[in-house]
Design a protein around this motif. Structure first.
Motif, PDB file in Angstrom:
ATOM      1  N   SER A   1       0.831  -1.209   0.000  1.00 43.37           N
ATOM      2  CA  SER A   1       0.000   0.000   0.000  1.00 43.37           C
ATOM      3  C   SER A   1       0.862   1.255   0.000  1.00 43.37           C
ATOM      4  O   SER A   1       0.584   2.220  -0.728  1.00 43.37           O
ATOM      5  CB  SER A   1      -0.924   0.008   1.222  1.00 43.37           C
ATOM      6  OG  SER A   1      -1.836  -1.055   1.181  1.00 43.37           O
TER       7      SER A   1
ATOM      8  N   LEU B   1       2.359   1.667  -3.487  1.00 41.50           N
ATOM      9  CA  LEU B   1       1.371   2.133  -4.459  1.00 41.50           C
ATOM     10  C   LEU B   1       0.996   3.592  -4.219  1.00 41.50           C
ATOM     11  O   LEU B   1       0.826   4.361  -5.171  1.00 41.50           O
ATOM     12  CB  LEU B   1       0.129   1.235  -4.394  1.00 41.50           C
ATOM     13  CG  LEU B   1       0.296  -0.190  -4.921  1.00 41.50           C
ATOM     14  CD1 LEU B   1      -0.983  -0.991  -4.725  1.00 41.50           C
ATOM     15  CD2 LEU B   1       0.688  -0.177  -6.393  1.00 41.50           C
TER      16      LEU B   1
ATOM     17  N   ALA C   1      -7.143   2.066  -9.074  1.00 42.06           N
ATOM     18  CA  ALA C   1      -5.963   1.687  -8.298  1.00 42.06           C
ATOM     19  C   ALA C   1      -6.173   1.982  -6.812  1.00 42.06           C
ATOM     20  O   ALA C   1      -5.777   1.186  -5.945  1.00 42.06           O
ATOM     21  CB  ALA C   1      -4.734   2.427  -8.818  1.00 42.06           C
TER      22      ALA C   1
ATOM     23  N   ILE D   1      -6.271  -0.617  -3.473  1.00 43.05           N
ATOM     24  CA  ILE D   1      -5.568  -0.413  -2.205  1.00 43.05           C
ATOM     25  C   ILE D   1      -6.532  -0.533  -1.037  1.00 43.05           C
ATOM     26  O   ILE D   1      -6.213  -1.121   0.008  1.00 43.05           O
ATOM     27  CB  ILE D   1      -4.874   0.959  -2.198  1.00 43.05           C
ATOM     28  CG1 ILE D   1      -3.794   1.014  -3.277  1.00 43.05           C
ATOM     29  CG2 ILE D   1      -4.251   1.240  -0.838  1.00 43.05           C
ATOM     30  CD1 ILE D   1      -3.148   2.373  -3.432  1.00 43.05           C
TER      31      ILE D   1
END
Length: 289
Positions: free
Chosen positions: A151, A154, A185, A189
């Protein structure tokens, strides 16, 4: 004496240390996610996705028992399917995203309860719904820590577009034209962190540690980065305090953690320096915004 109260549970019991480490990992992963959910006015979407992972987690639980990989994979697939289907409905019809999320999460929640009720027991259902952070093992810790790391990576890649989309999505579309990619996206997450949280806190409470600290931080901080750091700190404080309270008073740990986070939110709502109740009621200086 104070050290005995606040440190003894973690110095004498390994399961308490594991639970505390799990809370730290959950705070690191979920804190920034909750902040962006609040900023994007998607707080209830997080709750919807936390329920949406239930049928996948329940299916994995019934197929493989207490197999963390099976439950996590099932929950991730179920949550991702709900996110994708909701996005498709929103883009192909006039229905708002919150309404499509509500429809699909209700169906997912009902399917999860039905799966466990048909082939499981009440104990099985309670485990999936509420979890047990005191039973976290090495594999669970690795999963939560891995998801927190992924996480963070990202977020570092899509942080700037996410911030721009929160405040000026039209500008992002005009410059990049890929706002939907960043949005999806971000939902991935969210689902990942909910999968990490359900094993420890259950599907019904995983979102609590994600949203309550983020909502509370809005009453103290203004910048996005400070909101994220404060949300992480409050989430970890909630985990630590909830574990101590549950240990000292023989209470369920998951509800104790979430309720302590709720107490922090109420305190912030009343005394917060950035839009708190007392500050709003006090008279302001002349010409002060």
């Amino acid at each position: 004496m104070m050290a005995d109260i606040f440190l003894d549970p973690f110095t004498h019991f390994e399961f308490m240390r594991r639970a505390l480490i799990a809370c730290l990992a959950l705070a690191l992963g979920s804190g920034p996610v909750g902040v962006f959910l609040v900023l994007r006015r998607m707080s209830l979407v997080g709750d919807a996705l936390s329920h949406a992972i239930m049928p996948g987690a329940a299916a994995g639980f019934l197929i493989a028992g207490l197999s963390l990989p099976a439950m996590s994979l099932g929950g991730f697939v179920a949550g991702l399917c709900v996110a994708l289907l909701s996005g498709i409905v929103t883009r192909l019809t006039r229905q708002r995203e919150d309404a499509s999320f509500a429809a699909f999460y209700l169906m997912s929640l009902a399917a999860g309860v039905l799966i466990v009720s048909m082939r499981g027991s009440n104990v099985d259902l309670m485990h999936v719904l509420f979890g047990t952070i005191l039973a976290v093992d090495d594999l669970s810790l690795l999963l939560v820590a891995g998801i927190a790391s992924v996480s963070t990576l990202l977020f570092s890649l899509i942080y700037r577009p996410l911030v721009v989309e929160c405040f000026d999505p039209g500008f992002l579309r005009s410059v990049h034209g890929r706002g939907s990619v960043y949005h999806m996206a971000f939902l991935v997450i969210v689902v990942l962190n909910l999968v990490a949280g359900f094993q420890a806190l259950g599907t019904l409470m995983a979102v609590g540690l994600m949203m309550l600290p983020a909502a509370a931080s809005r009453f103290w901080a203004r910048e996005v980065w400070s909101l994220g750091l404060l949300s992480i700190a409050l989430a970890f404080l909630s985990g630590y305090a909830g574990l101590v309270i549950s240990f000292r008073h023989n209470l369920p740990s998951g509800p104790a953690i979430v309720l302590f986070a709720g107490a922090i939110y109420v305190f912030s709502f009343v005394f917060g320096s950035n839009g708190g109740l007392i500050g709003a009621l006090l008279p302001r200086r002349h010409l002060q915004a």
